[in-house]
Design an enzyme around this catalytic site. Structure first.
Site, PDB file in Angstrom:
ATOM      1  N   VAL A  24       6.757 -22.367  -4.391  1.00 11.21           N
ATOM      2  CA  VAL A  24       6.135 -23.708  -4.169  1.00 11.21           C
ATOM      3  C   VAL A  24       5.384 -23.814  -5.536  1.00 11.21           C
ATOM      4  O   VAL A  24       4.573 -23.181  -5.879  1.00 11.21           O
ATOM      5  CB  VAL A  24       5.166 -23.759  -3.015  1.00 11.21           C
ATOM      6  CG1 VAL A  24       4.273 -24.941  -3.026  1.00 11.21           C
ATOM      7  CG2 VAL A  24       5.768 -23.283  -1.635  1.00 11.21           C
ATOM      8  N   ASP A  31      -5.590 -11.986  -0.443  1.00  6.23           N
ATOM      9  CA  ASP A  31      -6.129 -11.629  -1.619  1.00  6.23           C
ATOM     10  C   ASP A  31      -6.598 -13.055  -2.252  1.00  6.23           C
ATOM     11  O   ASP A  31      -7.342 -12.778  -3.353  1.00  6.23           O
ATOM     12  CB  ASP A  31      -5.187 -10.877  -2.573  1.00  6.23           C
ATOM     13  CG  ASP A  31      -5.347  -9.247  -2.205  1.00  6.23           C
ATOM     14  OD1 ASP A  31      -5.911  -8.988  -1.028  1.00  6.23           O
ATOM     15  OD2 ASP A  31      -4.461  -8.574  -2.840  1.00  6.23           O
ATOM     16  N   TRP A  68     -23.549  20.436  13.644  1.00  2.57           N
ATOM     17  CA  TRP A  68     -24.315  19.297  13.122  1.00  2.57           C
ATOM     18  C   TRP A  68     -23.236  18.573  12.280  1.00  2.57           C
ATOM     19  O   TRP A  68     -22.816  19.086  11.225  1.00  2.57           O
ATOM     20  CB  TRP A  68     -25.422  19.501  12.265  1.00  2.57           C
ATOM     21  CG  TRP A  68     -26.755  19.961  12.936  1.00  2.57           C
ATOM     22  CD1 TRP A  68     -27.082  21.305  13.389  1.00  2.57           C
ATOM     23  CD2 TRP A  68     -27.641  19.204  13.545  1.00  2.57           C
ATOM     24  NE1 TRP A  68     -28.112  21.213  14.107  1.00  2.57           N
ATOM     25  CE2 TRP A  68     -28.512  20.042  14.243  1.00  2.57           C
ATOM     26  CE3 TRP A  68     -27.908  17.708  13.596  1.00  2.57           C
ATOM     27  CZ2 TRP A  68     -29.517  19.445  15.048  1.00  2.57           C
ATOM     28  CZ3 TRP A  68     -28.746  17.273  14.319  1.00  2.57           C
ATOM     29  CH2 TRP A  68     -29.979  18.333  14.979  1.00  2.57           C
ATOM     30  N   CYS A 101       0.952  -1.267   0.008  1.00  3.12           N
ATOM     31  CA  CYS A 101      -0.061   0.039  -0.213  1.00  3.12           C
ATOM     32  C   CYS A 101       1.049   1.139   0.080  1.00  3.12           C
ATOM     33  O   CYS A 101       0.484   2.388  -0.380  1.00  3.12           O
ATOM     34  CB  CYS A 101      -0.821  -0.220   0.933  1.00  3.12           C
ATOM     35  SG  CYS A 101      -1.866  -1.694   1.470  1.00  3.12           S
TER      36      CYS A 101
HETATM   37  P1  FAD Z   1       0.187 -10.502  -1.869  1.00  8.86           P
HETATM   38  O1  FAD Z   1       0.627  -9.255  -1.423  1.00  8.86           O
HETATM   39  O2  FAD Z   1      -0.168 -10.459  -3.569  1.00  8.86           O
HETATM   40  O3  FAD Z   1       1.223 -11.497  -1.632  1.00  8.86           O
HETATM   41  C1  FAD Z   1       1.163 -12.981  -1.862  1.00  8.86           C
HETATM   42  C2  FAD Z   1       2.569 -13.391  -2.117  1.00  8.86           C
HETATM   43  O4  FAD Z   1       2.772 -14.704  -2.461  1.00  8.86           O
HETATM   44  C3  FAD Z   1       3.353 -12.783  -3.100  1.00  8.86           C
HETATM   45  O5  FAD Z   1       4.413 -12.142  -2.625  1.00  8.86           O
HETATM   46  C4  FAD Z   1       3.736 -13.955  -4.301  1.00  8.86           C
HETATM   47  O6  FAD Z   1       4.927 -13.610  -4.702  1.00  8.86           O
HETATM   48  C5  FAD Z   1       3.611 -14.994  -3.161  1.00  8.86           C
HETATM   49  N1  FAD Z   1       3.383 -16.157  -3.924  1.00  8.86           N
HETATM   50  C6  FAD Z   1       2.242 -16.480  -4.740  1.00  8.86           C
HETATM   51  N2  FAD Z   1       2.577 -17.455  -5.179  1.00  8.86           N
HETATM   52  C7  FAD Z   1       3.542 -18.155  -4.879  1.00  8.86           C
HETATM   53  C8  FAD Z   1       4.003 -19.601  -4.724  1.00  8.86           C
HETATM   54  N3  FAD Z   1       3.717 -20.566  -5.518  1.00  8.86           N
HETATM   55  N4  FAD Z   1       5.249 -19.958  -3.963  1.00  8.86           N
HETATM   56  C9  FAD Z   1       5.634 -18.928  -3.074  1.00  8.86           C
HETATM   57  N5  FAD Z   1       5.252 -17.614  -2.949  1.00  8.86           N
HETATM   58  C10 FAD Z   1       4.135 -17.367  -3.877  1.00  8.86           C
HETATM   59  N6  FAD Z   1      -4.919  -2.494   0.285  1.00  8.86           N
HETATM   60  C11 FAD Z   1      -5.652  -1.456   1.460  1.00  8.86           C
HETATM   61  O7  FAD Z   1      -6.412  -1.936   2.335  1.00  8.86           O
HETATM   62  N7  FAD Z   1      -5.120  -0.302   1.477  1.00  8.86           N
HETATM   63  C12 FAD Z   1      -4.333   0.457   0.488  1.00  8.86           C
HETATM   64  O8  FAD Z   1      -4.044   1.601   0.767  1.00  8.86           O
HETATM   65  C13 FAD Z   1      -3.753  -0.464  -0.505  1.00  8.86           C
HETATM   66  N8  FAD Z   1      -2.745   0.299  -1.325  1.00  8.86           N
HETATM   67  C14 FAD Z   1      -2.374  -0.580  -2.165  1.00  8.86           C
HETATM   68  C15 FAD Z   1      -1.350  -0.012  -3.258  1.00  8.86           C
HETATM   69  C16 FAD Z   1      -0.807  -0.930  -4.436  1.00  8.86           C
HETATM   70  C17 FAD Z   1       0.114  -0.099  -5.237  1.00  8.86           C
HETATM   71  C18 FAD Z   1      -1.239  -2.106  -4.363  1.00  8.86           C
HETATM   72  C19 FAD Z   1      -0.442  -3.082  -5.245  1.00  8.86           C
HETATM   73  C20 FAD Z   1      -1.980  -2.969  -3.302  1.00  8.86           C
HETATM   74  C21 FAD Z   1      -2.545  -1.863  -2.459  1.00  8.86           C
HETATM   75  N9  FAD Z   1      -3.402  -2.576  -1.447  1.00  8.86           N
HETATM   76  C22 FAD Z   1      -4.062  -1.667  -0.363  1.00  8.86           C
HETATM   77  C23 FAD Z   1      -3.906  -4.023  -1.522  1.00  8.86           C
HETATM   78  C24 FAD Z   1      -2.809  -4.741  -0.466  1.00  8.86           C
HETATM   79  O9  FAD Z   1      -1.656  -4.616  -0.885  1.00  8.86           O
HETATM   80  C25 FAD Z   1      -3.188  -6.226  -0.706  1.00  8.86           C
HETATM   81  O10 FAD Z   1      -4.469  -6.686  -0.415  1.00  8.86           O
HETATM   82  C26 FAD Z   1      -2.424  -7.108   0.295  1.00  8.86           C
HETATM   83  O11 FAD Z   1      -0.878  -6.966  -0.350  1.00  8.86           O
HETATM   84  C27 FAD Z   1      -2.418  -8.519  -0.051  1.00  8.86           C
HETATM   85  O12 FAD Z   1      -1.790  -9.578   0.637  1.00  8.86           O
HETATM   86  P2  FAD Z   1      -1.477 -10.827   0.173  1.00  8.86           P
HETATM   87  O13 FAD Z   1      -0.556 -11.587   1.275  1.00  8.86           O
HETATM   88  O14 FAD Z   1      -2.880 -11.617   0.315  1.00  8.86           O
HETATM   89  O15 FAD Z   1      -1.010 -11.077  -1.135  1.00  8.86           O
END
Ligand code: FAD
Ligand code: NAD
Length: 442
Positions: free
Chosen positions: A80, A280, A431, A43
């Protein structure tokens, strides 16, 4: 010893790993992360691009070394590539040493996140074209910005709008190209109009209802061809949305939900015993719509991960769901939304109506206050609140949290009117604008 393997180490994965280890110190916890970083705030990337955050590493919350000190083993640049659920064995590719090995698990958290969509247009593989998701993406774009004067951004959603501000702060020319008829099309047109005004006041050229047909260039991008003309650009950012990374889950037999992300229950358990999903890549339950919903946001990912970690550590925890609250900033304008827009509510079959008012974020006589817009979406007859938006200067928009809390309680406009909210001249008119909006509901 029970062995937990977490796939993906950003918001969902890092939270799950840390919480599981804290809750059950006897657990072996291993994180595999494909990229070079774990536990960072994506973010913050737009603010790294703008230069407001000078060092990329400042976005990291916990380094692999810090995880190790807490007893969590972290392997970056390890992907993985396969999971054999029957035998509880996974296959890992080590990108650093270019070797493949196997590991075992008793428990698994899938936190593989999401990836940016790349539109199927001719010319997307050229130099100078980027998506923004990872720390590595941030570093690449930052470097490319040095040689770029004209930029084009495809998509006026959250990323497109935040990055448009960052690029303008650096003095770049910015053309924002949105396929739908307005920027931030997930919000109602009245909210989008405020955003458009702010973008244009800060020199962003906004093209809406435009279809990109190709990215022109001979190896290095020169601009975007569209059905409304050519946009010259030295740097193009594709910000047209994201999709959950579900391939690994699907291959091992994990069920997806109706949204295409992984289906989970309130404890973040998937259909397979011992397999959890967080962030996500996973669905949540929408508490207004009362059905599964995909809300790929950082705070949601952290809550998913923490819930999964608690449950794995045998602590009682549930993630009840979301109402769809988000906030972002475009230049001087903070835009916060929660629940359903009027457009979405009508599409969902609600007998919905909306009111919108303009007030200020302080008493009319107090110096330095700003306009504040409040929009309420409600059900006709019952007065049930369905959604809302608060648009104004910085923290004044945080009033959205009141509306979000009411949505969680299935509250009505009457309930909103009855609230005792804070008042002093620097913070609010006597208000509160939320109450002024509620008074407009007939
Ligand atoms: P990700 O951040 O996608 O991380 C998943 C990780 O898994 C990745 O690093 C990937 O490399 C790894 N991976 C995938 N497959 C494999 C595999 N097979 N083996 C090993 N590793 C693997 N959200 C907000 O609430 N507020 C904000 O202001 C906001 N701003 C944002 C701004 C930007 C520019 C971006 C890109 C996103 C923003 N978000 C924001 C969204 C937030 O960043 C995401 O919701 C959050 O990063 C999700 O986290 P995650 O761990 O689920 O997924
Ligand atoms: P998005 O879904 O917010 O916006 C994508 C935009 O691109 C939409 O307006 C869509 O109509 C448009 N679009 C789609 N195809 C197009 C095309 N071919 N040409 C032109 N426009 C097109 O997605 P995003 O901006 O890529 O952001 C990804 C995710 O990151 C968001 O879903 C959000 O979860 C997260 N995020 C959140 C915040 C925040 O909460 N402040 C900030 C940044 C990112």
């Amino acid at each position: 010893m029970r062995r937990l393997v977490v796939v993906g180490g950003v918001a969902g994965g890092a939270s799950a790993a840390a919480k599981a280890k804290r809750t059950d110190p006897g657990l072996e916890v291993v994180v595999y992360e494909k990229s070079g970083y774990v536990s960072y705030g994506a973010c913050g990337l737009p603010y790294f691009l703008s230069g407001e955050i000078p060092r990329l590493e400042a976005l990291v919350a916990r380094t692999p070394e810090e995880f190790r000190k807490q007893g969590v083993e972290v392997h970056t640049r390890h992907e993985v590539v396969d999971v054999n659920y029957e035998d509880r064995v996974l296959t890992v590719f080590d990108h650093e040493n270019r070797r493949t090995f196997q590991d075992r698990f008793d428990l698994l958290v899938l936190a593989t996140g999401a990836r940016p969509l790349v539109p199927s247009l001719p010319g997307t593989e050229q130099e100078g074209i980027y998506t923004l998701r990872s720390m590595e993406d941030g570093a690449r774009i930052k470097e490319a910005l040095e040689g770029a004067r004209r930029t084009a951004i495809l998509g006026a959603g959250y990323i497109g709008l935040e990055v448009a501000e960052a690029f303008r702060k650096l003095g770049k020319e910015v053309t924002l190209l949105e396929a739908k008829d307005r920027p931030l099309p997930q919000a109602d047109p009245e909210v989008s109009a405020l955003v458009k005004q702010e973008l244009e006041a800060h020199g962003v050229e906004v093209w809406t209802g435009v279809r990109a047909t190709a990215l022109r260039g001979a190896g290095r991008v020169e601009g975007v061809e569209t059905d409304a003309g050519f946009v010259p650009a030295d740097l193009v950012l594709l910000a047209v949305g994201i999709r959950p990374n579900t391939a690994l889950a699907q291959a091992m037999g994990v069920a997806l939900g109706p949204t295409g992300a992984i289906a989970t229950d309130e404890r973040m358990r998937t259909n397979l015993e011992g397999v959890f999903a967080a962030g996500d890549v996973a669905e949540s339950r929408h508490l207004v719509l009362e059905r599964p919903y995909w809300l790929p946001l950082g705070d949601v990912a952290n809550k998913h991960g923490r819930t999964a970690g608690s449950v794995i550590g045998k602590e009682e925890a549930r993630f009840r769901g979301v109402v769809g609250t988000a906030i972002f900033k475009a230049f001087g304008l903070a835009v916060a939304t929660t629940g359903l827009s009027l457009e979405a509510a009508l599409k969902e079959g609600f007998r919905a109506k909306a009111v919108q008012i303009q007030s200020r974020d302080g008493a009319h006589y107090y110096p330095g206050t700003h306009p504040l817009h409040v929009r309420l979406v409600y059900e006709e007859g019952t007065g049930r609140l369905l959604g809302g938006a608060v648009v104004g200067h910085m923290n004044a928009a945080l009033r959205i949290k009141v509306l979000a809390a009411l949505l969680h309680q299935k509250g009505t406009v009457e309930d909103l009117l009855a609230l005792d909210l804070a008042y002093a001249p620097p913070f609010s008119p006597v208000w509160d604008p939320l109450l002024v909006a509620a008074q407009q509901v007939k």
